[in-house]
Design an enzyme around this catalytic site. Structure first.
Site, short mmCIF file in Angstrom:
data_model
loop_
_atom_site.label_atom_id
_atom_site.label_comp_id
_atom_site.label_asym_id
_atom_site.label_seq_id
_atom_site.Cartn_x
_atom_site.Cartn_y
_atom_site.Cartn_z
N HIS A 24 0.81 -1.23 0.00
CA HIS A 24 0.00 0.00 0.00
C HIS A 24 0.84 1.28 0.00
O HIS A 24 0.82 2.08 0.93
CB HIS A 24 -1.12 0.04 1.05
CG HIS A 24 -0.87 -0.71 2.33
ND1 HIS A 24 0.00 -0.32 3.26
CD2 HIS A 24 -1.42 -1.84 2.81
CE1 HIS A 24 0.00 -1.15 4.27
NE2 HIS A 24 -0.85 -2.09 4.02
N HIS A 78 -1.99 -10.25 15.38
CA HIS A 78 -2.38 -9.03 14.65
C HIS A 78 -3.45 -9.41 13.63
O HIS A 78 -3.40 -10.49 13.04
CB HIS A 78 -1.13 -8.47 13.97
CG HIS A 78 -1.30 -7.17 13.25
ND1 HIS A 78 -2.32 -6.28 13.50
CD2 HIS A 78 -0.52 -6.59 12.29
CE1 HIS A 78 -2.17 -5.23 12.72
NE2 HIS A 78 -1.10 -5.39 11.97
N ASP A 82 -2.14 -9.30 6.06
CA ASP A 82 -0.88 -9.95 5.70
C ASP A 82 -0.51 -11.02 6.73
O ASP A 82 0.30 -11.90 6.45
CB ASP A 82 0.27 -8.94 5.52
CG ASP A 82 0.38 -7.92 6.63
OD1 ASP A 82 -0.60 -7.69 7.33
OD2 ASP A 82 1.48 -7.36 6.80
N HIS A 144 1.11 -2.30 15.19
CA HIS A 144 0.87 -1.18 14.31
C HIS A 144 -0.61 -0.77 14.26
O HIS A 144 -0.94 0.34 13.84
CB HIS A 144 1.43 -1.66 12.96
CG HIS A 144 0.93 -1.20 11.69
ND1 HIS A 144 0.51 -2.01 10.68
CD2 HIS A 144 0.84 0.05 11.22
CE1 HIS A 144 0.20 -1.30 9.63
NE2 HIS A 144 0.38 -0.07 9.93
N ASP A 163 4.59 -7.07 13.93
CA ASP A 163 5.10 -6.01 13.03
C ASP A 163 6.36 -5.32 13.57
O ASP A 163 7.17 -4.82 12.78
CB ASP A 163 4.01 -4.95 12.81
CG ASP A 163 3.09 -5.31 11.64
OD1 ASP A 163 3.48 -6.15 10.81
OD2 ASP A 163 1.99 -4.74 11.57
N HIS A 222 7.76 -9.99 9.64
CA HIS A 222 8.28 -9.70 8.29
C HIS A 222 9.80 -9.80 8.31
O HIS A 222 10.46 -9.21 9.17
CB HIS A 222 7.93 -8.28 7.84
CG HIS A 222 6.47 -8.04 7.64
ND1 HIS A 222 5.73 -8.62 6.63
CD2 HIS A 222 5.61 -7.25 8.32
CE1 HIS A 222 4.48 -8.20 6.69
NE2 HIS A 222 4.37 -7.37 7.71
#
Ligand code: FEO
Length: 392
Positions: A24, A78, A82, A144, A163, A222
């Protein structure tokens, strides 16, 4: 599609998104991973899911270790898709597995997937015994999203940080002692600047809580997992969260007929004269997410645009929107630009800089093509303002 054992009985089973380039608006030039983890104990625990299209990849990895249908708990740190996109498919395989998540996590998952799943809702300090190990949960709202939490395994000294501490890197390597350290830090910095920057307060709280933990490994959701360079990572997060801007300048602009560009270089000469490092960022050649990465510790933010149809150029508008959302604090801004007749662009940039809460340097606004004398005047004006600031 093999899993990677992180410690005895603790496995990385995530998905690698080699081709992702747009998260995004964030240019993920090295792709990314969605990290999920499997803990094999008396109870079998999956920590986090992957993006929906990597579900099969995750299942293949889990299947090297165990029949996925045997999973007892799914810890969903979360809600964002994703990390939860594969949850509906996972629940088809393990309909009786309990989803462990935060209060906002349960609310968010319901509003994403509209399913009648049962949740075990946890709060900070709650623990879960899974046999020979325990898991402890810590809510980290706004790192986040409001639902975020992290999971800590004291027996393994692993923090599953979701995150926080991530980087967008797709790689076969899983650990920070296997991949070039400078690239991991570059991507961690970009990740902080483009995702975490608005949440310095919650990040500071999370860092304080993390300091209480005995951590040997940080497993973000990630990128690369941290086991060697945790002190360096923590030092950088403390610095970024403290929002310390250095005596550096960045000049961000777009230009129609090079007049605004000439002004940009005249401003640069002013910073050069004062010995202040300055970076030039033509928006035609630089991605907004890379510019934000530079902006993370830069004090002077100069933004220029020609006037087009009584407005700023679309590239500059996009950057300003992006920067206002990420909300860097305590900077000094400057607006500049050339124009033909209306000349509204500079005022519009100043409004945006003011909305960011920046202090302002004198604006520079010139009609049509600047003369050599006008450019020298801009340079001199910048030098004088910087001199005045030194005297304050
Ligand atoms: Fe990587 Fe907020 O999701």
């Amino acid at each position: 599609m093999k899993p990677v054992e992180m410690k005895d009985g603790v496995w990385w089973v995530g998905g690698i998104d080699w081709d992702l380039r747009n998260f995004h608006g964030y240019l993920t030039q090295r792709g990314t991973t969605y990290n999920s983890f499997l803990i094999m104990d008396e109870k079998i625990v999956l920590i986090d899911n992957v993006k929906h299209y990597l579900f099969e990849e995750m299942i293949e990895r889990i299947s090297h270790i165990i029949n996925p249908a045997k999973i007892d708990y799914i810890v969903q740190n979360h809600v964002e898709m994703d990390h939860s996109g594969s949850l509906p498919e996972m629940k088809k395989i393990v309909p009786n597995a309990t989803i462990i998540t935060s209060p906002k996590g349960a609310e968010g998952l319901e509003k994403h997937y509209h399913s009648d799943w049962d949740y075990k809702v946890v709060k900070s300090g709650d623990t879960l015994n899974i046999g020979t190990r325990n898991l402890a949960f810590l809510l980290t709202p706004m790192v986040h999203w409001p639902d975020n939490m992290v999971t800590y395994c004291p027996d393994e000294k692993i923090l599953f940080s979701n995150d926080a501490f991530g980087q967008h890197i797709a790689s076969s390597e899983r650990f920070d002692d296997e991949y070039p350290f400078n690239l991991i830090m570059e991507e961690a910095r970009k990740y902080y600047a483009n995702i975490v920057l608005p949440y310095a307060g919650p990040v500071n709280k999370a860092l304080t809580a993390a300091a209480e933990l005995d951590i040997e490994m940080i497993a973000p959701s990630h990128g690369i997992l941290w086991r060697k360079h945790i002190p360096e990572l923590m030092a950088k997060y403390h610095k970024w969260a403290a929002n310390i801007a250095e005596e550096k300048a960045i000049i961000i602009y777009d230009t129609m007929w090079k007049s605004t560009e000439k002004m940009a270089y005249a401003i640069k000469s002013g910073f050069d004269e004062k010995g202040i490092p300055v970076k030039m960022c033509n928006l035609q050649a630089n991605h907004i997410s890379d510019i934000m990465t530079d902006l993370i510790d830069t004090k002077y933010i100069c933004i220029g645009s020609s006037t087009l149809n009584n407005n700023i150029l679309p590239t500059v508008a996009a950057f300003l929107t992006y920067m206002m959302g990420l909300a860097p604090k305590g900077r000094i801004g400057m607006a500049f630009g050339s124009y033909g007749w209306g000349g509204q662009s500079v005022g519009q940039i100043e409004v945006a800089l003011t909305n960011c809460g920046f202090d302002l340097m004198k604006q520079h606004r010139l009609q049509y093509v600047p003369t050599k004398e006008q450019l020298q005047h801009i340079t001199q004006s910048v030098i004088e303002e910087l001199n005045n600031q030194e005297e304050k």
